[in-house]
Design a protein around this motif. Structure first.
Motif, PDB file in Angstrom:
ATOM      1  N   SER A  88       0.854  -1.192   0.000  1.00  0.00           N
ATOM      2  CA  SER A  88       0.000   0.000   0.000  1.00  0.00           C
ATOM      3  C   SER A  88       0.888   1.239   0.000  1.00  0.00           C
ATOM      4  CB  SER A  88      -0.915   0.038   1.227  1.00  0.00           C
ATOM      5  OG  SER A  88      -1.767  -1.088   1.291  1.00  0.00           O
ATOM      6  N   TYR A  89       0.398   2.302  -0.623  1.00  0.00           N
ATOM      7  CA  TYR A  89       1.176   3.545  -0.652  1.00  0.00           C
ATOM      8  C   TYR A  89       0.251   4.748  -0.542  1.00  0.00           C
ATOM      9  CZ  TYR A  89      -0.341   3.680  -5.561  1.00  0.00           C
ATOM     10  OH  TYR A  89      -1.104   3.705  -6.706  1.00  0.00           O
ATOM     11  N   MET A  90       0.842   5.871  -0.137  1.00  0.00           N
ATOM     12  CA  MET A  90       0.149   7.160  -0.077  1.00  0.00           C
ATOM     13  C   MET A  90       0.953   8.133  -0.932  1.00  0.00           C
ATOM     14  SD  MET A  90      -0.753   7.183   3.968  1.00  0.00           S
ATOM     15  CE  MET A  90      -1.107   5.610   4.782  1.00  0.00           C
ATOM     16  N   GLU A  91       0.274   8.688  -1.934  1.00  0.00           N
ATOM     17  CA  GLU A  91       0.989   9.433  -2.974  1.00  0.00           C
ATOM     18  C   GLU A  91       0.774  10.937  -2.815  1.00  0.00           C
ATOM     19  OE1 GLU A  91       2.197  10.651  -7.131  1.00  0.00           O
ATOM     20  OE2 GLU A  91       0.347  11.099  -6.045  1.00  0.00           O
ATOM     21  N   MET A  92       1.791  11.698  -3.214  1.00  0.00           N
ATOM     22  CA  MET A  92       1.839  13.127  -2.956  1.00  0.00           C
ATOM     23  C   MET A  92       1.184  13.959  -4.071  1.00  0.00           C
ATOM     24  SD  MET A  92       2.943  13.667  -0.041  1.00  0.00           S
ATOM     25  CE  MET A  92       3.620  12.700   1.303  1.00  0.00           C
ATOM     26  N   PRO A  93       0.805  15.214  -3.749  1.00  0.00           N
ATOM     27  CA  PRO A  93      -0.029  15.999  -4.667  1.00  0.00           C
ATOM     28  C   PRO A  93       0.720  16.847  -5.684  1.00  0.00           C
ATOM     29  CG  PRO A  93       0.131  17.126  -2.562  1.00  0.00           C
ATOM     30  CD  PRO A  93       0.875  15.825  -2.401  1.00  0.00           C
ATOM     31  N   ASN A  94       2.063  16.857  -5.682  1.00  0.00           N
ATOM     32  CA  ASN A  94       2.783  17.786  -6.577  1.00  0.00           C
ATOM     33  C   ASN A  94       2.959  17.184  -7.971  1.00  0.00           C
ATOM     34  OD1 ASN A  94       4.521  15.989  -5.209  1.00  0.00           O
ATOM     35  ND2 ASN A  94       6.296  17.284  -5.551  1.00  0.00           N
ATOM     36  N   THR A  95       1.822  16.925  -8.603  1.00  0.00           N
ATOM     37  CA  THR A  95       1.765  16.463  -9.992  1.00  0.00           C
ATOM     38  C   THR A  95       1.316  17.647 -10.861  1.00  0.00           C
ATOM     39  OG1 THR A  95      -0.443  15.621  -9.449  1.00  0.00           O
ATOM     40  CG2 THR A  95       1.356  14.032  -9.451  1.00  0.00           C
ATOM     41  N   ILE A  96       1.043  17.386 -12.133  1.00  0.00           N
ATOM     42  CA  ILE A  96       0.529  18.438 -13.022  1.00  0.00           C
ATOM     43  C   ILE A  96      -0.776  17.948 -13.649  1.00  0.00           C
ATOM     44  CG2 ILE A  96       0.990  19.878 -15.036  1.00  0.00           C
ATOM     45  CD1 ILE A  96       3.972  19.515 -14.502  1.00  0.00           C
ATOM     46  N   LEU A 104      -9.781  17.193  -8.622  1.00  0.00           N
ATOM     47  CA  LEU A 104      -8.482  16.770  -9.152  1.00  0.00           C
ATOM     48  C   LEU A 104      -7.947  15.566  -8.373  1.00  0.00           C
ATOM     49  CD1 LEU A 104      -6.839  20.254  -9.777  1.00  0.00           C
ATOM     50  CD2 LEU A 104      -7.523  18.588 -11.518  1.00  0.00           C
ATOM     51  N   LEU A 105      -8.195  15.541  -7.087  1.00  0.00           N
ATOM     52  CA  LEU A 105      -7.775  14.405  -6.276  1.00  0.00           C
ATOM     53  C   LEU A 105      -8.506  13.138  -6.712  1.00  0.00           C
ATOM     54  CD1 LEU A 105      -5.872  13.885  -3.849  1.00  0.00           C
ATOM     55  CD2 LEU A 105      -7.863  14.121  -2.376  1.00  0.00           C
ATOM     56  N   GLU A 106      -9.795  13.252  -6.952  1.00  0.00           N
ATOM     57  CA  GLU A 106     -10.569  12.079  -7.358  1.00  0.00           C
ATOM     58  C   GLU A 106     -10.140  11.574  -8.732  1.00  0.00           C
ATOM     59  OE1 GLU A 106     -12.583  10.077  -5.730  1.00  0.00           O
ATOM     60  OE2 GLU A 106     -12.234  11.253  -3.918  1.00  0.00           O
ATOM     61  N   PHE A 122      -4.258   9.003  -1.658  1.00  0.00           N
ATOM     62  CA  PHE A 122      -3.630  10.221  -2.171  1.00  0.00           C
ATOM     63  C   PHE A 122      -3.863  11.386  -1.214  1.00  0.00           C
ATOM     64  CE2 PHE A 122      -4.429   7.538  -5.806  1.00  0.00           C
ATOM     65  CZ  PHE A 122      -3.244   7.631  -6.524  1.00  0.00           C
ATOM     66  N   TYR A 123      -2.806  12.146  -0.985  1.00  0.00           N
ATOM     67  CA  TYR A 123      -2.914  13.347  -0.155  1.00  0.00           C
ATOM     68  C   TYR A 123      -3.530  14.492  -0.960  1.00  0.00           C
ATOM     69  CZ  TYR A 123       0.499  11.406   3.229  1.00  0.00           C
ATOM     70  OH  TYR A 123       1.159  10.639   4.171  1.00  0.00           O
ATOM     71  N   MET A 124      -4.289  15.326  -0.263  1.00  0.00           N
ATOM     72  CA  MET A 124      -4.739  16.597  -0.814  1.00  0.00           C
ATOM     73  C   MET A 124      -3.619  17.622  -0.625  1.00  0.00           C
ATOM     74  SD  MET A 124      -7.166  18.737  -1.988  1.00  0.00           S
ATOM     75  CE  MET A 124      -8.873  18.417  -1.551  1.00  0.00           C
ATOM     76  N   GLY A 125      -3.300  18.366  -1.676  1.00  0.00           N
ATOM     77  CA  GLY A 125      -2.268  19.382  -1.596  1.00  0.00           C
ATOM     78  C   GLY A 125      -2.794  20.682  -1.018  1.00  0.00           C
ATOM     79  N   THR A 126      -1.897  21.432  -0.378  1.00  0.00           N
ATOM     80  CA  THR A 126      -2.250  22.690   0.261  1.00  0.00           C
ATOM     81  C   THR A 126      -1.585  23.853  -0.485  1.00  0.00           C
ATOM     82  OG1 THR A 126      -2.254  21.545   2.381  1.00  0.00           O
ATOM     83  CG2 THR A 126      -2.267  23.927   2.447  1.00  0.00           C
ATOM     84  N   THR A 127      -2.316  24.934  -0.641  1.00  0.00           N
ATOM     85  CA  THR A 127      -1.764  26.176  -1.176  1.00  0.00           C
ATOM     86  C   THR A 127      -2.066  27.297  -0.184  1.00  0.00           C
ATOM     87  OG1 THR A 127      -3.742  26.941  -2.347  1.00  0.00           O
ATOM     88  CG2 THR A 127      -2.340  25.350  -3.501  1.00  0.00           C
ATOM     89  N   ASN A 128      -1.655  28.486  -0.527  1.00  0.00           N
ATOM     90  CA  ASN A 128      -1.975  29.637   0.325  1.00  0.00           C
ATOM     91  C   ASN A 128      -3.454  29.998   0.288  1.00  0.00           C
ATOM     92  OD1 ASN A 128       0.612  30.228   1.378  1.00  0.00           O
ATOM     93  ND2 ASN A 128       1.203  31.249  -0.522  1.00  0.00           N
TER      94      ASN A 128
END
Length: 445
Positions: A88-96, A104-106, A122-128
């Protein structure tokens, strides 16, 4: 049709115990664990002399899809993961595009459902500016939120202090952070650029991405978590100073701030840059041998709670570049467990500690449903290790799309014999079987 598999005579490592026993699998689930099980089965595997552990749950990978698929794909990297005993893995959000909205996550979950051999989240990415999206997260379906408090691959750094405060205050799910202080790194980079121009030696990487920059950011993240009671998980600890931020006087389940060590920060050190060059350029940087030893000690004394890979492939063409142009990151999922078992062979880690930090603690930390243990009623995510069959890493046996590894030429004393994902034998003695795919992880929150 019900499918039953019986694994016999394995040395089972589970819940800090070690015993020779059997495991009976029915379809996706473990239904019995014991000694001398005499039960009918469609397939019986004699695991005498082999070690049976729950599959590794890797809480930090970058599989590069969508948008960066010249480096890697969910399909290729999940196959490499399974070959390495990661189920099992958890994948990061810094894709394009970056995974900073629910939609986008779904999209990433849909793709994994089509091609991933391992189980996934998959993690949800954070912005400002995306707090509203973060607050829509269904905690039962998503592993957590990722904040880049220092820039890495891609441009997702959250540097607005008010946005950070609000995120730590209002987000109720686990927040995982990449902690490096960008202004400090920028000043260091200026100094080295003034001295060397564009030809900064790779050996300077831990001076530019310095221990001070790591500590300043990690300690700031912890102060925010302490202030708001946030559930914080600090990723890829790389310096001995940061270890003082973490506790080992309470059980992991009672901690609101936890930490992660990565394979490369325990295996490599500054002296390896001379041979490996930019192939071991990571953010945070691989630092001194004393840092690697301190991190390994913190794994043993439980200041560090889990072990992961931060698998982050780039092409050789990208990596074989000058210091500032070469991206940070490298492929690791296929060889993380063999590296940890090498530490076992060297007397630096016990088998029980390896299992706790790669399976039990990850499952407990994220409240993953029915995974991470060898128990009746749990998914049969299992790995058989051959402790007497060496593995020499070469381009010929790599499954990464990027086609290289920082471990090339290394011989590990143990190898992955079999990997079961949800009861399905996905890796068997050097051969991938991909007729059955992994599942989306769910969380008991």
């Amino acid at each position: 049709m019900v499918m039953r598999t019986l694994i016999k005579n394995a040395t089972i490592i589970n819940e800090d115990k070690q015993f020779v026993g059997d495991v009976l699998i029915e379809d996706e689930f473990i239904i019995e664990v014991g000694e001398a099980l005499d039960k009918p089965a469609d397939k019986t595997i004699d695991a005498s002399g082999k070690i049976l552990i729950p599959g590794m749950i890797d809480d930090q990978v970058h599989f590069r899809e969508p948008g960066l698929t010249h480096k890697a794909e969910i399909k290729t990297e999940s196959r490499a993961a399974v070959a390495g005993g990661i189920t099992s893995y958890m994948e990061m959000p810094n894709t394009i595009p970056q995974a900073t909205t629910i939609d986008l996550l779904e999209d990433k979950y849909k793709r994994a459902n089509e091609v991933s051999l391992a189980n996934y989240s998959f993690y949800m990415g954070t912005t400002n500016k995306n707090l509203d999206e973060l607050l829509k997260i269904d905690q039962k379906k998503i592993c957590g939120v990722k904040i880049f408090m220092g820039s890495s691959t891609g441009d997702m750094v959250v540097d607005d202090e008010k946005a950070l405060e609000k995120t730590f205050e209002e987000v109720k799910t686990l927040i995982a952070t990449h902690c490096e202080n960008d202004p400090m790194i920028g000043e260091n980079a200026k100094k080295y650029r003034a001295k060397y121009g564009e030809n900064v030696p790779i050996e300077c990487h831990p001076d530019i991405r310095s221990r001070e920059a790591c500590y300043k950011s990690s300690s700031y993240a912890k102060s925010l978590a302490d202030k708001y009671g946030t559930r914080l998980h600090i990723l890829h600890i790389s310096s001995k100073e940061e270890l003082d931020l973490f506790r080992n006087d309470i059980p992991m389940k009672e901690k609101h701030v936890t930490s992660e060590a990565c394979i490369h920060h325990m295996w490599f050190s500054r002296e390896d840059y001379k041979e490996k060059g930019t192939h071991i350029k990571w953010n945070p940087a691989v630092k001194e041998r004393e840092d690697a030893e301190a991190i390994l000690q913190a794994v043993n004394d439980d200041r560090i709670d889990v072990i992961a890979t931060d698998h982050a492939p780039h092409t050789l063409e990208e990596k074989d570049n000058t210091y500032f142009k070469a991206p940070s990151g490298g492929p690791l999922v296929q060889h993380a467990l063999p590296a940890l078992f090498e530490f076992w062979k060297q007397g630096k880690l016990t088998l029980e500690k390896i299992v706790r930090k790669t399976s039990h603690n990850v499952a407990d930390m994220f409240s993953i449903e029915k995974r991470g243990y060898i128990k009746p009623g749990y998914y049969a995510d299992l790995v058989l290790i051959d402790p007497e069959k060496p593995l020499t890493v070469s381009k010929d046996n790599l499954l990464y799309k990027c086609g290289w590894s920082p471990f090339e030429g290394t011989t590990f004393q143990c190898s992955i014999d079999k990997t079961f994902v949800n009861g399905y034998l996905a890796w068997d003695n050097g051969h991938i079987h991909d007729q059955q795919l992994g599942k989306r992880l769910t969380f008991d929150r």
